[in-house]
Design a protein around this motif. Sequence first.
Motif, mmCIF file in Angstrom:
data_model
loop_
_atom_site.group_PDB
_atom_site.id
_atom_site.type_symbol
_atom_site.label_atom_id
_atom_site.label_comp_id
_atom_site.label_asym_id
_atom_site.label_seq_id
_atom_site.Cartn_x
_atom_site.Cartn_y
_atom_site.Cartn_z
ATOM 1 N N PHE A 20 5.660 -0.448 2.870
ATOM 2 C CA PHE A 20 4.406 0.024 2.303
ATOM 3 C C PHE A 20 3.278 -0.980 2.481
ATOM 4 O O PHE A 20 2.146 -0.614 2.761
ATOM 5 N N ARG A 60 18.509 6.373 1.786
ATOM 6 C CA ARG A 60 18.902 7.208 2.915
ATOM 7 C C ARG A 60 18.127 6.825 4.161
ATOM 8 O O ARG A 60 16.918 6.558 4.101
ATOM 9 N N TYR A 98 14.344 5.837 2.807
ATOM 10 C CA TYR A 98 13.760 6.484 1.644
ATOM 11 C C TYR A 98 14.791 6.480 0.520
ATOM 12 O O TYR A 98 15.993 6.483 0.781
ATOM 13 N N GLY A 99 14.324 6.418 -0.724
ATOM 14 C CA GLY A 99 15.283 6.493 -1.820
ATOM 15 C C GLY A 99 14.657 6.214 -3.169
ATOM 16 O O GLY A 99 13.458 5.919 -3.280
ATOM 17 N N ALA A 100 15.465 6.310 -4.199
ATOM 18 C CA ALA A 100 15.001 6.077 -5.563
ATOM 19 C C ALA A 100 14.505 4.641 -5.697
ATOM 20 O O ALA A 100 15.166 3.710 -5.259
ATOM 21 N N GLY A 101 13.331 4.490 -6.271
ATOM 22 C CA GLY A 101 12.782 3.156 -6.462
ATOM 23 C C GLY A 101 12.257 2.525 -5.192
ATOM 24 O O GLY A 101 11.916 1.354 -5.181
ATOM 25 N N LEU A 102 12.197 3.285 -4.130
ATOM 26 C CA LEU A 102 11.725 2.755 -2.842
ATOM 27 C C LEU A 102 10.536 3.561 -2.351
ATOM 28 O O LEU A 102 10.557 4.795 -2.410
ATOM 29 N N LEU A 103 9.529 2.887 -1.844
ATOM 30 C CA LEU A 103 8.498 3.577 -1.078
ATOM 31 C C LEU A 103 9.043 3.749 0.335
ATOM 32 O O LEU A 103 9.725 2.841 0.839
ATOM 33 N N PRO A 104 8.792 4.851 0.998
ATOM 34 C CA PRO A 104 9.325 5.025 2.354
ATOM 35 C C PRO A 104 8.890 3.890 3.279
ATOM 36 O O PRO A 104 7.754 3.419 3.215
ATOM 37 N N TYR A 108 9.268 2.578 7.564
ATOM 38 C CA TYR A 108 9.445 3.180 8.885
ATOM 39 C C TYR A 108 9.867 2.107 9.880
ATOM 40 O O TYR A 108 9.262 1.039 9.936
ATOM 41 N N TYR A 141 13.250 6.499 9.220
ATOM 42 C CA TYR A 141 12.684 6.193 7.909
ATOM 43 C C TYR A 141 13.783 5.769 6.952
ATOM 44 O O TYR A 141 14.950 6.148 7.099
ATOM 45 N N GLN A 198 17.643 -6.468 -5.853
ATOM 46 C CA GLN A 198 17.335 -5.188 -6.487
ATOM 47 C C GLN A 198 18.217 -4.093 -5.895
ATOM 48 O O GLN A 198 18.128 -3.791 -4.701
ATOM 49 N N GLU A 208 18.104 -4.717 -2.204
ATOM 50 C CA GLU A 208 16.849 -5.160 -1.615
ATOM 51 C C GLU A 208 16.648 -6.649 -1.884
ATOM 52 O O GLU A 208 16.696 -7.097 -3.038
ATOM 53 N N ARG A 253 19.266 -0.510 -5.014
ATOM 54 C CA ARG A 253 18.675 0.816 -4.787
ATOM 55 C C ARG A 253 19.815 1.758 -4.413
ATOM 56 O O ARG A 253 20.170 1.919 -3.238
#
Lengths: 262, 474
Positions: free
Chosen positions: A248, A206, A225-231, A233, A223, A200, A196, A202
């Motif tokens: 977000f 997905r 989505y993943g660990a340490g991530l807010l979804p 879109y 979408y 960062q 990111e 991540r």
Amino acid sequence: MNDNSGHHWSFDYNYGAQNPQFAQELIGTLREYYAETTACDTRIGQTFTHVYNILPNYWRGYGGGANEELSIGTAIIERNKDNGFWNYSVHYENTTSGENLRMQFRCSAKHYRSLTDSWRIDARNSGDDKYAELRCEGYLVEDSEVRLRINGNEILAGTVDASAKLTCNWALFDVIPALAQTIRESDDGVDLVLLEDLEQLRPKSRLGFLESIQTPFPLDGYYLYGAGLLPSYWWLDTHGDIVIASTFFETLVLKEKIGENA
Amino acid sequence: MNERPNILFINTDQHSWDAISAYGNPYLHTPNIDTLHRNGTSFRQSYCTDPVCAAARSSWATGLYTSETGVPFNGGHLHPETPDLGQVLSDGGYQAFHCGKWHVPGRDVRESFQTLYYGQRNIGAGGAAYYDSASTHAVADFLTNYDSDKPFYLQIGYVDPHDVCEYLHNHEEKRIPNPVEQGIVSEDALPPLPENFDYDARETVLHRVCRRVDDALIHAAILKGVRDWDELHWRYLRWNYYRFIEKVDAEIGRVLALLRETSLHHKTLIIFSADHGEACGSHQMFQKFTLYEESIRVPFIVACLGDGVLIEKDRFDETHFVSGVDLFPTVCDYASIDVPEGLQGSSLRPLAEGKDVPGRDYAYIESNYWGRSIVTGQYKYVTEYKPKATEDFLPPGPDATQFGLAQLFDRHDDPGETKNLAEDTAYNEVAKMCQDKLLRQEAKLHRQQIVHPSPKRIISNWGDRLRSYWQHDK
């Protein structure tokens, strides 16, 4: 759909009296974009550029005052193809944080736009503080170690499996159109490793298919989505461009395209 | 040779004490805060002074409780004559720096600290997505260029996981499908509902008026939105909250990595804490502003990544009570600087060094101007002052005759605070013991009259609503 502005919940941030212009600004930007892209030939050389308007999802002091524009900045994604690679230059300017980022990186020409050996971030702060600028250089060591060098000091940002598909969130503007069919046909979406903002890691991210909508324009939603991530879109139009990317806290709306994706 | 350590105070916002993976929470991954725990002492009985940003931060800045600072809620205004930590440290020979969120209304952070980064639009309550990464950049620039002979104090105010507030605002006026409906996650990927999702409705009037009634004084629009939530929405709130914490943990990770790389870690004391917690569905509540544990209990770690500062490492202190007022004297103790007269807190240095010294055996917390709580080893007592018939803007207390309703919980038998024992006559003596403790603590406070017009308006408006509730609805 939302009872408030009638737009999809993932990019509906009209948010009462706090952010009343959001839908108007978002749709206005897109209408202008479509009017201009069909009106003129925008192909310029080998460089392909998207320019996005950044809208704050929440007004409460993140945008300007009542009399200021809602937009809090611009994101410009510029890339060109060279010798089988895509060279990216991203300029992200946010007038709320005051931080301007220039990110340069090179990716493979494959659908996943895998990051290659090195990249660079130049950050500048326009606020009235001691922090003025920072240069960060990133390296991929032996296809597995992600290292960052800041003012001569090197730190490990994380490790990835050598076979993992490591890419940057700013390359998703091309990855999603390229993989759209694959994502739609997959029950579980497609996995990738995200770096990111080139800093960062991540590792368990997905991409999946959300839904298609017809209003305000025919768009397919995806979408991330993943660990340490807010979804977040991502909305792809029928021309193969991501026209809305709503994380977000902010929504990027396409306002200009220069060149065509080769 | 400088013997005084550098001091790094890393704070997160709205971070409950148990939302750390090293403390056994299986629903999130915080490897970097875990590193701080392994390199320090975690005080497990740690409480904020007041469960809202500005109030709690006014205590960090001054070492005083919020009925003393002039900031008993977010709209307060710090009393102008009260010295703050930045001023005291600078006078004591430290270079005092600030980066990120400050949120102490009435005091310009740039007048008390050298600011590394404070946003182009000054950082207010939220906005981690805009500010936290830039804060890390500013700290990275600072750590990799620091070459002064003077020791530094640097406080980094990260905004996350406070952005969970915006997640909640997003539900005020629209229905967002839960993530299972969206197809993003399977139901078993979501944390379960908290065990104390159900609650005992015998709460204080202050709590009801501020947080429960239809036209609640605080965030009624969110309250209206969450009333339509199903179980998955509550669980998705928890899932999101943990993602915000993972984001800020990653920011902390870069700071710690650079601290090590620059070799500053040997002589740098690190304190990690949060201004207040997050209800996150407990008692069917969201955000803070309440005196339940999830809202008032926060992490507090004293650590050093090297060997230059004596710290007992990889240790939980489960017995000594810690308060937000302890930050100021702790920093000054390590900095060998005398504290101003009248501070309420105590230095945690002896406890962090593993010395067997007596500590505070309770925590005292204020909330929403009229709310009060005492937490002891076994019991927790919550009460409220009734609004005065004629408001004089002097924060209430100590006066048992003006107490309103109460809540009493047995922390051993009912850690989730689901059964209010205050009306159980078997607990009369316990309640009296807690009241006495509370009144003794309040007698030590140097309460000052609120004079700034903005907080006076809030007290007047809230007082009217409370009086009306006592008269007509109670």
